[in-house]
Each structure stands twice: as structure tokens, then as C-alpha cells.
Design a protein around this motif. Sequence first.
Motif, PDB file in Angstrom:
ATOM      1  N   CYS A 185       0.830  -1.214   0.000  1.00  0.00           N
ATOM      2  CA  CYS A 185       0.000   0.000   0.000  1.00  0.00           C
ATOM      3  C   CYS A 185       0.859   1.257   0.000  1.00  0.00           C
ATOM      4  O   CYS A 185       0.448   2.302  -0.508  1.00  0.00           O
ATOM      5  CB  CYS A 185      -0.907  -0.015   1.233  1.00  0.00           C
ATOM      6  SG  CYS A 185      -0.116  -0.678   2.717  1.00  0.00           S
ATOM      7  N   CYS A 186       2.041   1.189   0.598  1.00  0.00           N
ATOM      8  CA  CYS A 186       2.835   2.386   0.890  1.00  0.00           C
ATOM      9  C   CYS A 186       4.270   2.326   0.373  1.00  0.00           C
ATOM     10  O   CYS A 186       5.122   3.062   0.846  1.00  0.00           O
ATOM     11  CB  CYS A 186       2.881   2.609   2.397  1.00  0.00           C
ATOM     12  SG  CYS A 186       1.277   2.861   3.137  1.00  0.00           S
ATOM     13  N   CYS A 215      -5.613   3.522   0.294  1.00  0.00           N
ATOM     14  CA  CYS A 215      -4.784   3.677   1.481  1.00  0.00           C
ATOM     15  C   CYS A 215      -3.835   4.868   1.438  1.00  0.00           C
ATOM     16  O   CYS A 215      -3.669   5.584   2.396  1.00  0.00           O
ATOM     17  CB  CYS A 215      -4.028   2.381   1.691  1.00  0.00           C
ATOM     18  SG  CYS A 215      -2.679   2.482   2.815  1.00  0.00           S
ATOM     19  N   CYS A 251       1.368  -3.040   8.084  1.00  0.00           N
ATOM     20  CA  CYS A 251       2.222  -2.119   7.335  1.00  0.00           C
ATOM     21  C   CYS A 251       2.764  -1.070   8.299  1.00  0.00           C
ATOM     22  O   CYS A 251       2.002  -0.397   8.997  1.00  0.00           O
ATOM     23  CB  CYS A 251       1.417  -1.465   6.222  1.00  0.00           C
ATOM     24  SG  CYS A 251       2.259  -0.058   5.472  1.00  0.00           S
ATOM     25  N   SER A 253       4.012   1.781   7.763  1.00  0.00           N
ATOM     26  CA  SER A 253       3.620   3.147   7.428  1.00  0.00           C
ATOM     27  C   SER A 253       2.163   3.403   7.807  1.00  0.00           C
ATOM     28  O   SER A 253       1.813   4.484   8.287  1.00  0.00           O
ATOM     29  CB  SER A 253       3.842   3.393   5.936  1.00  0.00           C
ATOM     30  OG  SER A 253       3.465   4.695   5.593  1.00  0.00           O
ATOM     31  N   CYS A 254       1.300   2.422   7.623  1.00  0.00           N
ATOM     32  CA  CYS A 254      -0.122   2.577   7.987  1.00  0.00           C
ATOM     33  C   CYS A 254      -0.325   2.489   9.502  1.00  0.00           C
ATOM     34  O   CYS A 254      -1.129   3.227  10.060  1.00  0.00           O
ATOM     35  CB  CYS A 254      -0.970   1.492   7.323  1.00  0.00           C
ATOM     36  SG  CYS A 254      -1.084   1.631   5.541  1.00  0.00           S
TER      37      CYS A 254
HETATM   38 ZN   LIG Z   1       0.563   0.963   4.203  1.00  0.00          ZN
END
Ligand SMILES: [Zn+2]
Length: 281
Positions: A185-186, A215, A251, A253-254
Motif C-alpha cells: 500500500c505504501c 490507502c 504495514c 507506514s499505515c
Molecule cells: Zn501501508
Amino acid sequence: MSLQDLKWSRRCRGELAVYQPSWDSNVLSAVSTRQGGASSLPYDTLNLAYHVQDEAEKVEQNRERLTRALGLASAPWVTLNQVHGTKVHWVSKDNIKAFQGQNMNELVEGDALATEDSDLPLVVFGADCALLLYYDAIGGRIGAVHAGWRGTVAGLPSIMVEEFIERGSKVQNIQVAIGPAIGPCCYPVGTEVVNAFHQRWSFADQLFTSEEKECNEKSKNMVRFDLIKAIELQLMEYKLKPEHISTLNMCTSCAEEDFFSYRRDQGRTGRHGALIMLTRP
Ligand SMILES: [Zn+2]
């Protein structure tokens, strides 16, 4: 003896929340979160790494808090000067001094630690790179790996498997718990990453996507890389059983409350850690 399927769970240990693989009591293992520490912004709060410009006393306090929360004796951690390499360092009570201390320049360079000795807490640090814990319950061996795309494309996750086998492990007894890492996602990447995987790994097609995801606006329409999948597929190519590989599936980052993320925080951030120790000889 048949091994149980491996799973991760979030647990409270003393004052701290950690993520732990479902291993037996002959091994102690955990991934730290960033909560419950002493460090200030941007290392808030449980930063475990000395090399990121945080105050050394704070890092020391944070390491002590985690050590206490896990019920460890206060033996110093076994760590590396992480360099995105592929060498596995076997640590024993005889060579441990080279892996202890605060000064990165005095620590051995590398990204993978392994041991057959008890009471040596192996620790790797991350803030987006994947942290992997290895356990052969039958052979009595453990390992800890820090792997970003460079270590992964160069084969570090499977090099650890080969090293275990060289020392007598059977592949069907090796389990790998894959901790937090930046998710697809990131993680937008450039052509050097795409090309490097295509040159080395037959499953490279499965690792990249440019499909939209809600996201993260920033990485929309860019080619994004699935680091965890690259590690899982590599381990399966080396014949690890799928039920012996477990991914935390968060994740970095999330999951801002739990983990540091180098990319999300544009380089100024702390490090969480993955620790593993044999508790019995
Ligand atoms: Zn992410």
C-alpha cells in the motif's frame, strides 16, 4: 513431534504491548511497538536504536523497559551495525563481545544473527524493512534477520535457511515469523527494484502492482512493491512449509501508533525491534 501452525498475536507484557509468534517456552520472541518508551519526538517513544540521533540515555531506558517487560535478565542485547548485507553471523558465548554495545562503528556489520546458545537475546531493528525471526525447535537454533528489498533480492531470507540446514536443521522443522514491514500500500519503487527482482527470482511478476489503492494518495498510480510476499515466496521456494511461515501483516507506514516508518516520517524516526532468545540449552 509435529510442529504447530505458526501464528502472531498482540500481547501485553508488563507495561508494554508486543507482538509475539506462537512458539513454545524454549524460546522467547517478540516484536516491540513504539508505545511505552521514554523518547521524545520524532523518536516517540520506545525507540530502541542508538544510531538515530536520539538521546543515548533514553534509548538505554527503552531497552531496559523492553528487557524487563519480557522478563529477561539484563544481559546486553546481541545486535549488529545493519548494512543491508547478506552475511549471517553465528553468535556464541565466546564471540559475543563483538555484538554488544552502543557504538555502531564498533559493532560487527551485518543483517542476520543466529545462535545455538541459550540466554543470548538476538535483536534486529527496523522502520519499514522486514524483521524476521527463525526457529528450529527440534535442532535448537534461532535467528533474526533485517531485510529490506536489497537483502531480500540478494537472498538473505533463504541464506539463513541454508545456514540452519548446514548446521543440521531439517527444512521441515524451520519456522519463520515475519514481523512488521512496509506494505505494498505504501511502498512505491523505481525500475532498479523491479529489474533486480526480475533478474534473480522467477516469481518477480507477483511482487509489483500499479493498481490504485485508497490507502495512500501519494503512491497512487506508481509501481508498488510487496516486500513481504517477496520474502514468503522466497522461503517457499526453499521448501519451507506454508504453515511454518507466519506474517504479522501490518504495514509500518499505515500502523502509525505501533511502528516507526522511515518513509512515512521522511527519515527522521526511531526503530522498533524484533528479539529472539533460546531460554534453554
Ligand atoms: Zn501501508
